[in-house]
Write a protein that holds these residues in place. Sequence first.
Motif, PDB file in Angstrom:
ATOM      1  N   ASP A   1      -4.921  25.269 -44.031  1.00  0.00           N
ATOM      2  CA  ASP A   1      -3.659  25.827 -43.646  1.00  0.00           C
ATOM      3  C   ASP A   1      -2.374  25.577 -44.064  1.00  0.00           C
ATOM      4  N   LYS A   2      -2.701  25.270 -45.604  1.00  0.00           N
ATOM      5  CA  LYS A   2      -1.538  25.022 -46.455  1.00  0.00           C
ATOM      6  C   LYS A   2      -0.908  23.789 -46.160  1.00  0.00           C
ATOM      7  N   LYS A   3      -1.399  22.879 -45.144  1.00  0.00           N
ATOM      8  CA  LYS A   3      -0.925  21.754 -44.798  1.00  0.00           C
ATOM      9  C   LYS A   3      -2.139  20.653 -45.330  1.00  0.00           C
ATOM     10  N   LEU A   4      -1.360  19.282 -45.530  1.00  0.00           N
ATOM     11  CA  LEU A   4      -2.263  18.300 -46.003  1.00  0.00           C
ATOM     12  C   LEU A   4      -3.040  17.895 -44.934  1.00  0.00           C
ATOM     13  N   SER A   5      -4.562  17.823 -45.225  1.00  0.00           N
ATOM     14  CA  SER A   5      -5.436  17.406 -44.124  1.00  0.00           C
ATOM     15  C   SER A   5      -6.391  16.066 -44.590  1.00  0.00           C
ATOM     16  N   GLY A   6      -6.166  15.795 -46.129  1.00  0.00           N
ATOM     17  CA  GLY A   6      -6.803  14.621 -46.399  1.00  0.00           C
ATOM     18  C   GLY A   6      -6.613  14.466 -48.049  1.00  0.00           C
ATOM     19  N   ILE A   7      -7.238  13.166 -48.291  1.00  0.00           N
ATOM     20  CA  ILE A   7      -6.980  12.900 -49.648  1.00  0.00           C
ATOM     21  C   ILE A   7      -8.622  12.354 -50.426  1.00  0.00           C
ATOM     22  N   LYS A   8      -8.625  13.139 -51.512  1.00  0.00           N
ATOM     23  CA  LYS A   8     -10.052  12.820 -51.781  1.00  0.00           C
ATOM     24  C   LYS A   8      -9.731  11.528 -52.907  1.00  0.00           C
ATOM     25  N   LEU A   9     -10.471  10.584 -52.898  1.00  0.00           N
ATOM     26  CA  LEU A   9     -10.229   9.386 -53.439  1.00  0.00           C
ATOM     27  C   LEU A   9     -11.443   8.686 -54.603  1.00  0.00           C
ATOM     28  N   SER A  10     -10.978   8.356 -55.450  1.00  0.00           N
ATOM     29  CA  SER A  10     -12.253   7.982 -56.354  1.00  0.00           C
ATOM     30  C   SER A  10     -12.239   6.347 -56.128  1.00  0.00           C
ATOM     31  N   CYS A  11     -13.377   5.857 -56.099  1.00  0.00           N
ATOM     32  CA  CYS A  11     -13.612   4.394 -56.052  1.00  0.00           C
ATOM     33  C   CYS A  11     -13.454   3.642 -57.444  1.00  0.00           C
ATOM     34  N   ASN A  12     -12.962   2.659 -57.409  1.00  0.00           N
ATOM     35  CA  ASN A  12     -12.667   1.965 -59.133  1.00  0.00           C
ATOM     36  C   ASN A  12     -13.309   0.661 -58.997  1.00  0.00           C
ATOM     37  N   LYS A  13     -13.544   0.421 -60.252  1.00  0.00           N
ATOM     38  CA  LYS A  13     -13.982  -1.062 -60.459  1.00  0.00           C
ATOM     39  C   LYS A  13     -12.944  -1.703 -61.600  1.00  0.00           C
ATOM     40  N   LEU A  14     -12.896  -2.781 -61.541  1.00  0.00           N
ATOM     41  CA  LEU A  14     -11.772  -3.508 -62.619  1.00  0.00           C
ATOM     42  C   LEU A  14     -12.800  -3.857 -63.961  1.00  0.00           C
ATOM     43  N   VAL A  15     -12.022  -3.699 -65.040  1.00  0.00           N
ATOM     44  CA  VAL A  15     -12.635  -4.110 -66.158  1.00  0.00           C
ATOM     45  C   VAL A  15     -11.424  -4.993 -67.014  1.00  0.00           C
ATOM     46  N   GLY A  16     -11.888  -5.648 -67.575  1.00  0.00           N
ATOM     47  CA  GLY A  16     -10.877  -6.624 -68.139  1.00  0.00           C
ATOM     48  C   GLY A  16     -10.945  -8.094 -67.863  1.00  0.00           C
ATOM     49  N   ASP A  17     -10.637  -9.096 -68.749  1.00  0.00           N
ATOM     50  CA  ASP A  17     -11.017 -10.561 -68.706  1.00  0.00           C
ATOM     51  C   ASP A  17     -10.004 -11.429 -67.426  1.00  0.00           C
TER      52      ASP A  17
ATOM     53  N   VAL B   1     -11.426   1.419 -63.569  1.00  0.00           N
ATOM     54  CA  VAL B   1     -12.143   2.688 -64.061  1.00  0.00           C
ATOM     55  C   VAL B   1     -13.002   3.099 -62.821  1.00  0.00           C
ATOM     56  N   PRO B   2     -13.061   4.447 -62.719  1.00  0.00           N
ATOM     57  CA  PRO B   2     -13.972   4.975 -61.668  1.00  0.00           C
ATOM     58  C   PRO B   2     -15.316   4.441 -61.748  1.00  0.00           C
ATOM     59  N   ASN B   3     -15.856   4.301 -60.704  1.00  0.00           N
ATOM     60  CA  ASN B   3     -17.440   3.620 -60.584  1.00  0.00           C
ATOM     61  C   ASN B   3     -18.251   4.975 -60.247  1.00  0.00           C
ATOM     62  N   GLY B   4     -17.613   5.919 -60.334  1.00  0.00           N
ATOM     63  CA  GLY B   4     -18.649   7.169 -59.968  1.00  0.00           C
ATOM     64  C   GLY B   4     -18.593   7.833 -58.482  1.00  0.00           C
ATOM     65  N   GLU B   5     -18.155   6.849 -57.656  1.00  0.00           N
ATOM     66  CA  GLU B   5     -18.395   7.448 -56.314  1.00  0.00           C
ATOM     67  C   GLU B   5     -16.998   7.872 -55.762  1.00  0.00           C
ATOM     68  N   VAL B   6     -17.230   8.955 -54.865  1.00  0.00           N
ATOM     69  CA  VAL B   6     -15.873   9.281 -54.327  1.00  0.00           C
ATOM     70  C   VAL B   6     -15.757   9.332 -52.688  1.00  0.00           C
ATOM     71  N   GLU B   7     -14.617   9.275 -52.340  1.00  0.00           N
ATOM     72  CA  GLU B   7     -14.557   9.084 -50.661  1.00  0.00           C
ATOM     73  C   GLU B   7     -13.295  10.149 -50.373  1.00  0.00           C
ATOM     74  N   GLU B   8     -13.517  10.449 -49.201  1.00  0.00           N
ATOM     75  CA  GLU B   8     -12.348  11.344 -48.507  1.00  0.00           C
ATOM     76  C   GLU B   8     -11.672  10.499 -47.270  1.00  0.00           C
ATOM     77  N   LEU B   9     -10.265  10.535 -47.246  1.00  0.00           N
ATOM     78  CA  LEU B   9      -9.701  10.004 -46.082  1.00  0.00           C
ATOM     79  C   LEU B   9      -8.825  10.971 -45.460  1.00  0.00           C
ATOM     80  N   ASP B  10      -9.038  11.321 -44.197  1.00  0.00           N
ATOM     81  CA  ASP B  10      -8.443  12.153 -43.423  1.00  0.00           C
ATOM     82  C   ASP B  10      -6.844  11.382 -43.230  1.00  0.00           C
ATOM     83  N   CYS B  11      -5.817  12.391 -43.340  1.00  0.00           N
ATOM     84  CA  CYS B  11      -4.717  12.106 -42.955  1.00  0.00           C
ATOM     85  C   CYS B  11      -3.724  13.393 -43.094  1.00  0.00           C
ATOM     86  N   SER B  12      -2.485  13.306 -42.290  1.00  0.00           N
ATOM     87  CA  SER B  12      -1.718  14.610 -42.271  1.00  0.00           C
ATOM     88  C   SER B  12      -0.314  14.551 -43.054  1.00  0.00           C
TER      89      SER B  12
END
Lengths: 475, 158
Positions: free
Chosen positions: A298-314, A322-333
Amino acid sequence: MNRTHLKTMIRMLSSVPVVPRVSIIGAGAAGFYAAMHLSKNVANIQIDLLEKLPVPFGLIRYGVAPDHPEVKNVINQFTKVAQHPNVNFYGNVTLGKDVSLNQLRQHYDAVLLCYGADEDKALGIENEDAQNIIAARNFVGWYNGFPNDKDLKVDLSGHTMAILGQGNVALDVARILLSPIDELKKTDITEHALEIISESKVKEIYLIGRRGPLQVAFTIKELRELLKLKNCKTLWREQDFKGVSEIVGNLGRPRKRLTELMLKSLQEQNQEGFIADQGLKYFKPIFFRSPIKFLISDKKLSGIKLSCNKLVGDTFDDQRCVPNGEVEELDCSLALRSIGYKSIPVDKELIFTSYGTIANNKGIIIDNSCHSTDLGKLYVAGWLGTGPIGVILHTMGNAFQVAKVMCEDLKILNNSKPKGGFEEIRKIVTEKHNLIVDWHGWEKINRYEIEQGKMKGKPREKICTIQEMLEVAFR
Amino acid sequence: MSLKSIFRTVSNSRSYLLRYKSLGASFSNYRSIVPLSTNIPNLKEEKVKLTFVLYDGKRIETEAKVGDTLLDVVVNNNLNIEGYGACEGTLTCSTCHVILKQEDFDRLPEEASDEERDMLDLAYGLTDTSRLGCQITMTKDLDGLEVQVPETINDARS
Ligand SMILES: Cc1cc2nc3c(=O)[nH]c(=O)nc-3n(C[C@H](O)[C@H](O)[C@H](O)COP(=O)(O)OP(=O)(O)OC[C@H]3O[C@@H](n4cnc5c(N)ncnc54)[C@H](O)[C@@H]3O)c2cc1C
Ligand code: FES
């Protein structure tokens, strides 16, 4: 005594003292701290603080949260600077609109740019311009009475919202929305914000960060304050802290104490167990998540699609996510974006770095154009030069450092052709308008706002339009 | 009592009150309210010596009233320490950062509170014997105290 000696002596006695003329653009923390140092350390100096708004203090007035009045005490030091006989304030004068950089350089021996970092960074993801996605900086401007933000549409009718970013501004915004309304009523928060926040239905705020607990940008004082909020519970996700307690001992003191506080809070949460309570609000920091798309219905925010990350580096401080390939959705208005700021080039002559700051070396602006030596030298201080990081303390250190460099340069100033200073600039500005607000004008606005506040039991009720500020200043 | 010293006392207790008001609510273990009670019988103005050593080596030798904080001393004696005490002792700025000698650090009657440490964590040049000047109260014992005022810039960046 021979004739030549006599002549020089007469010349020395009769010649007017050198008056170095300096203009400082932007009357925020950096501008005032630089003026403080220069006015104390350069004899006969004439300092003009030029400010876009009719009112001084930049982010001290329009950024610092209303429930942190103690932070604003620094205004008392700045007021003393403004009252120094060699310092003048000229409000409602905008660089790039009322006056150009070149004009300033013609009429001053030195020009110090301190106009801050006004623009917020965007995520650049799908649907970012949908309703109910707001820049935290605008939200802050809205509750703090910044004229451009006073009509911001803020919809707090939803139960769940998200803040993207984990810096102090993100925590400020969360705290304002999670605090008991009676606490806010005693502050100088704007009336329009108070009204809407008092009707707020928000019960749950997610604080979303790309990286992990070891990389958060907020500082410990702000976190401690949130953890102590009345009627609010902080809930961490245990899995985000995997491996953290093993590393914590090796961290430097500030990072160590901050991380320990998070771990302690997590531990308390585990001991208490989860108790659902209608009267409570929830603050939920989550880590290793990057927004990749806003979801709309309805033209309004209903949620956010999030990519799950892992850390690289020493080492933890230069680890990237960097994204680990998984995604998640969070409902929010409602979503508030708080991932940083950048400065804008207000004059075509300025060279910007890719970080959105003016290229400089210890405050001296790197300037490739071969101008005539008659032009005043250019400097930069504050967020415009350092990038939008750190607190007032750090801005102060930078401003002093740049001012010191300026002092050295001004000491060897060849003032054979004295500059006109603000008398010349005034002529230029007057071609556009003649509503320059001096310190006396600000004092009138200040008194008026305090009076208006008194009637509502608040320390101040800010005037939220430029028009009304000018009316009061010229009354 | 001269007019001037009346004024000083009044303005002092005002600043304590201000601080008490703004902090009393949020910090339960706030320490600076202690001088509120000790300051009143203290009108005899017991004085001790105190030295600030600035980062450029300049020494500011001054006298401090027993019961005053280092910040009070800077303000009341109008000492030229640039930017010192921006938040006026409300534990929100850390511009009053000082570094003590180990033995002085150890003999301060009060340890730093969590809130003081939180603010210290923001300071450049933080050391193990760092404190915030607005939280150190002068006592007779501290006569002759010498503290260092570090530079407020990030060395790594300069
Ligand atoms: C939301 C928020 C909350 C914060 N809270 C705290 C806090 O609680 N404690 C703390 O220590 N620090 C806090 N900070 C950080 C602090 O505000 C900064 O360190 C400091 O204000 C930076 O100073 P500045 O002078 O570089 O910029 P600013 O304070 O932004 O000053 C820039 C000035 O330039 C003016 N200007 C802009 N464009 C022009 C133009 N073209 N011509 C003329 N003038 C112009 C602006 O109007 C403004 O007055 C906060 C920052 C933000 C964003
Ligand atoms: S004066 Fe601000 S923390 Fe001490």
